[in-house]
Design a protein around this motif. Structure first.
Motif, PDB file in Angstrom:
ATOM      1  N   VAL A  40      78.045  47.364  54.748  1.00 32.41           N
ATOM      2  CA  VAL A  40      77.258  46.236  55.260  1.00 32.41           C
ATOM      3  C   VAL A  40      77.700  44.937  54.605  1.00 32.41           C
ATOM      4  N   ILE A  41      77.944  44.964  53.299  1.00 31.43           N
ATOM      5  CA  ILE A  41      78.394  43.763  52.598  1.00 31.43           C
ATOM      6  C   ILE A  41      79.760  43.319  53.113  1.00 31.43           C
ATOM      7  N   ASN A  58      74.246  39.499  53.516  1.00 34.02           N
ATOM      8  CA  ASN A  58      73.665  39.499  52.177  1.00 34.02           C
ATOM      9  C   ASN A  58      72.714  40.684  52.103  1.00 34.02           C
ATOM     10  N   VAL A  59      72.881  41.538  51.103  1.00 36.71           N
ATOM     11  CA  VAL A  59      72.106  42.774  51.009  1.00 36.71           C
ATOM     12  C   VAL A  59      71.228  42.734  49.772  1.00 36.71           C
ATOM     13  N   ILE A  60      69.946  43.062  49.969  1.00 37.89           N
ATOM     14  CA  ILE A  60      68.981  43.171  48.887  1.00 37.89           C
ATOM     15  C   ILE A  60      68.635  44.654  48.754  1.00 37.89           C
ATOM     16  N   ILE A 124      82.724  38.885  47.816  1.00 37.81           N
ATOM     17  CA  ILE A 124      81.792  39.713  48.587  1.00 37.81           C
ATOM     18  C   ILE A 124      80.712  40.287  47.676  1.00 37.81           C
ATOM     19  N   TYR A 125      81.086  40.641  46.446  1.00 41.42           N
ATOM     20  CA  TYR A 125      80.138  41.236  45.505  1.00 41.42           C
ATOM     21  C   TYR A 125      78.975  40.299  45.200  1.00 41.42           C
ATOM     22  N   LYS A 126      79.182  38.994  45.326  1.00 41.86           N
ATOM     23  CA  LYS A 126      78.117  38.029  45.062  1.00 41.86           C
ATOM     24  C   LYS A 126      77.045  38.043  46.143  1.00 41.86           C
ATOM     25  N   ASN A 127      77.268  38.772  47.235  1.00 42.07           N
ATOM     26  CA  ASN A 127      76.275  38.886  48.304  1.00 42.07           C
ATOM     27  C   ASN A 127      75.327  40.064  48.083  1.00 42.07           C
ATOM     28  N   LEU A 128      75.419  40.710  46.931  1.00 40.79           N
ATOM     29  CA  LEU A 128      74.570  41.856  46.609  1.00 40.79           C
ATOM     30  C   LEU A 128      73.488  41.431  45.629  1.00 40.79           C
ATOM     31  N   TYR A 129      72.238  41.763  45.936  1.00 44.13           N
ATOM     32  CA  TYR A 129      71.095  41.461  45.086  1.00 44.13           C
ATOM     33  C   TYR A 129      70.338  42.758  44.859  1.00 44.13           C
TER      34      TYR A 129
END
Length: 148
Positions: A40-41, A58-60, A124-129
């Protein structure tokens, strides 16, 4: 046939449509959850997926403290890191990581290992929360809940 009736859509940074998504990790197996979150990311489920562009969402990830590991991985799996100094190799099991630090580290490391090892992967990793409880501070973005 003189002209093509179809074209390959190649997205760029300006034409990408990024959404916000919430994933509940409660009762999910860590590796299977991480592979789906990484897809998804990365944006691989989108029809206009372009490999060299950050076109994912962006994934939470919530409830990471309730994630599962199968078999004896809680005690037998080892995370190894090195400080950069001689004799600076450190190793921890997932059980030690959960007690000393936070359960978010397990999910973050699993997802990060499934992303490309280049500057695009770092972006891309910065879109993970990732959050331990069921609360997160991203309600203003109106994220959609997806079931993995």
């Amino acid at each position: 046939m003189d002209s093509l009736s179809y074209k390959t859509a190649s997205l760029n940074k300006a034409t990408v449509e990024k959404n916000w998504v919430v994933v509940d990790a409660e009762g999910k197996v860590l590796g299977r959850l991480a592979s789906e979150v990484a897809k998804v990311i990365r944006g691989k489920y989108k029809p206009g997926y372009t490999p060299n562009v950050d076109c994912g969402d962006n994934v939470i990830v919530i409830n990471t403290d309730k994630v599962k590991l199968t078999g004896k991985k809680w005690t037998d799996k080892v995370y190894i890191s090195h400080t950069g100094y001689p004799g600076g190799q450190k190793s921890q099991t997932p059980k030690e990581v959960m007690t000393r630090k936070s359960s978010t580290i397990l999910v973050e490391r699993a997802v990060r290992g499934m992303l490309p090892k280049n500057r695009l992967g770092r972006a891309i990793y910065k879109n993970l929360y990732v959050y331990e409880g069921s609360e997160h501070p991203h309600e203003a973005q109106q994220p959609k809940a997806i079931n993995i």
